[in-house]
Design a protein around this motif. Structure first.
Motif, mmCIF file in Angstrom:
data_model
loop_
_atom_site.group_PDB
_atom_site.id
_atom_site.type_symbol
_atom_site.label_atom_id
_atom_site.label_comp_id
_atom_site.label_asym_id
_atom_site.label_seq_id
_atom_site.Cartn_x
_atom_site.Cartn_y
_atom_site.Cartn_z
ATOM 1 N N ASP A 163 1.496 2.730 -2.128
ATOM 2 C CA ASP A 163 1.589 1.270 -2.150
ATOM 3 C C ASP A 163 0.637 0.672 -1.117
ATOM 4 O O ASP A 163 0.191 1.354 -0.188
ATOM 5 C CB ASP A 163 3.010 0.804 -1.835
ATOM 6 N N THR A 164 0.375 -0.623 -1.279
ATOM 7 C CA THR A 164 -0.410 -1.360 -0.291
ATOM 8 C C THR A 164 0.490 -2.378 0.397
ATOM 9 O O THR A 164 1.186 -3.153 -0.267
ATOM 10 C CB THR A 164 -1.593 -2.090 -0.944
ATOM 11 N N LEU A 166 0.440 -5.428 3.265
ATOM 12 C CA LEU A 166 -0.347 -6.337 4.097
ATOM 13 C C LEU A 166 0.558 -6.871 5.205
ATOM 14 O O LEU A 166 1.630 -7.421 4.922
ATOM 15 C CB LEU A 166 -0.910 -7.490 3.270
ATOM 16 N N ALA A 222 -8.049 -9.938 0.971
ATOM 17 C CA ALA A 222 -7.089 -8.880 0.652
ATOM 18 C C ALA A 222 -7.168 -8.500 -0.820
ATOM 19 O O ALA A 222 -7.078 -7.314 -1.173
ATOM 20 C CB ALA A 222 -5.676 -9.324 1.010
ATOM 21 N N THR A 226 -8.358 -4.765 -2.476
ATOM 22 C CA THR A 226 -7.489 -4.027 -3.413
ATOM 23 C C THR A 226 -8.026 -4.091 -4.838
ATOM 24 O O THR A 226 -7.272 -3.857 -5.794
ATOM 25 C CB THR A 226 -6.056 -4.591 -3.372
ATOM 26 N N ALA A 231 -1.510 -6.843 -2.846
ATOM 27 C CA ALA A 231 -0.608 -5.976 -2.088
ATOM 28 C C ALA A 231 0.750 -5.877 -2.764
ATOM 29 O O ALA A 231 1.225 -6.836 -3.382
ATOM 30 C CB ALA A 231 -0.440 -6.502 -0.666
ATOM 31 N N ASP A 232 1.386 -4.722 -2.612
ATOM 32 C CA ASP A 232 2.746 -4.552 -3.130
ATOM 33 C C ASP A 232 3.752 -5.339 -2.291
ATOM 34 O O ASP A 232 4.696 -5.920 -2.829
ATOM 35 C CB ASP A 232 3.119 -3.067 -3.127
ATOM 36 N N VAL A 234 3.854 -8.029 1.259
ATOM 37 C CA VAL A 234 3.243 -8.757 2.368
ATOM 38 C C VAL A 234 4.335 -9.033 3.394
ATOM 39 O O VAL A 234 5.379 -9.602 3.056
ATOM 40 C CB VAL A 234 2.610 -10.087 1.915
#
Length: 337
Positions: A163-164, A166, A222, A226, A231-232, A234
């Protein structure tokens, strides 16, 4: 005992070092010799009379502390004299959903007396045994900052490897979020106005960084980082930046809203939110069960909290003013008396 108290009126000028009778534990209570306390933005707001203007005076401020148990009341079995413990921020929330009236009425540092004293009382159910690899100064940072980051990532969200995440800023919660997300195998993107702090963020696990002064449209950056996905999760500590946080999300992602450092209100594009199937989840720290889970993760990954500076007990007002200045990276700590 020595204690810092706010008396007469709110404000840092009313924070006075005083002598008070040491408390005695009643049935179900634990008396702790405080060895270190860490300060949060909430503490500053409480002292200023902004967070809880109906707080009776005088009171002992600061919610987060760690020390050793020196006495226990009748019936206490979870901890014993000599145990190294911290106090859960919400003393009346052992686990589960929690009752709002109990949660709001059992927080340390307001309305209950806090830990900026030689001794502090915790409920038996609100005393959490510390990981052995942490010092008292490191462990004092866990009750709000550590538990909030844990819940924002893994309880009210479900961050997984790949996952990402932020993360806004490099304060206490943010630094924990960087460390925990990286340990879970997530890609971590961090925003800050300081290149020096961003460099330190990379040292503790951030993959990508964005200086939001140099790049005001950090949400667009961001998205670029990606590949346009977002992002998944924040971790939003600012509040008023919510529109940008939502824009930086992937479809179906979540904003874990934990703070209001930049303001308590924000305008949201509801249509955009619906199109993204975005979730906004308010985070109000966590339960003792969450604290225990966090501690297990810290032990498993050998994570150590980042303490920017430790002040002496007599320097408590200076430490609180330093928090207001926001130049720190991680946490500011006050040693015990």
């Amino acid at each position: 005992m020595k204690a810092w108290i706010v008396e007469g009126k709110f404000g840092i000028a009313s924070l006075k070092l005083a002598e008070r009778e040491a408390p005695r534990p009643r049935a179900g209570e634990v008396l702790v010799r405080v060895r270190a306390a860490s300060i949060n933005y909430r503490d500053l707001m409480v002292i200023d009379g902004v967070y809880n203007p109906t707080q009776p005076l005088p009171f002992i401020p600061v919610s987060d502390g760690a020390g050793e148990v020196v006495a226990v009341g009748e019936g206490v079995a979870r901890v014993r004299v000599g145990d190294r413990v911290a106090g859960a921020f919400i003393q009346g929330w052992p686990g589960g959903r929690g009752a709002p009236e109990v949660m709001l009425g059992s927080t340390l540092g307001s309305p209950r007396d806090g830990v900026l004293a030689e001794y502090a009382l915790f409920d038996e159910g609100g005393a959490v045994v510390l990981p052995k690899h942490l010092s008292f100064e490191e462990a004092s940072t866990l009750p709000i900052a550590g538990v909030t980051a844990w819940r924002a990532l893994f309880v009210d969200a479900a961050v997984r490897a790949g996952d990402t995440v932020l993360v806004q800023g490099t304060g206490g919660v943010a630094v924990f979020a960087i460390q925990l997300a990286r340990a879970a195998g997530a890609r971590v993107i961090v925003t800050s106005s300081s290149d020096e702090k961003l460099a330190r963020a990379r040292e503790i696990g951030a993959h990508d960084t964005i200086n939001y002064k140099a790049t005001p449209a950090w949400d667009e950056r961001a998205l670029e980082l990606t590949g346009g996905v977002g992002a998944d999760v924040v971790v939003d500590v600012a509040g008023s930046t919510l529109p940008r946080s939502l824009n930086a999300l992937r479809p179906g992602g979540q904003v874990s809203l934990i703070g209001l450092l930049a303001g308590a209100t924000a305008q949201v594009d509801v249509v955009r939110m619906l199109q993204k199937k975005a979730r906004i989840q308010g985070i109000y720290v966590g339960s003792r069960e969450d604290f225990d889970d966090l501690n297990r993760a810290l032990v498993q990954h050998r994570i150590r909290p980042v303490v920017d500076r430790a002040y002496s007990f007599e320097e408590a007002p200076a430490a609180i003013e330093a928090l207001r200045g926001a130049a720190h990276f991680g946490k500011l700590v006050i040693r015990g008396a």
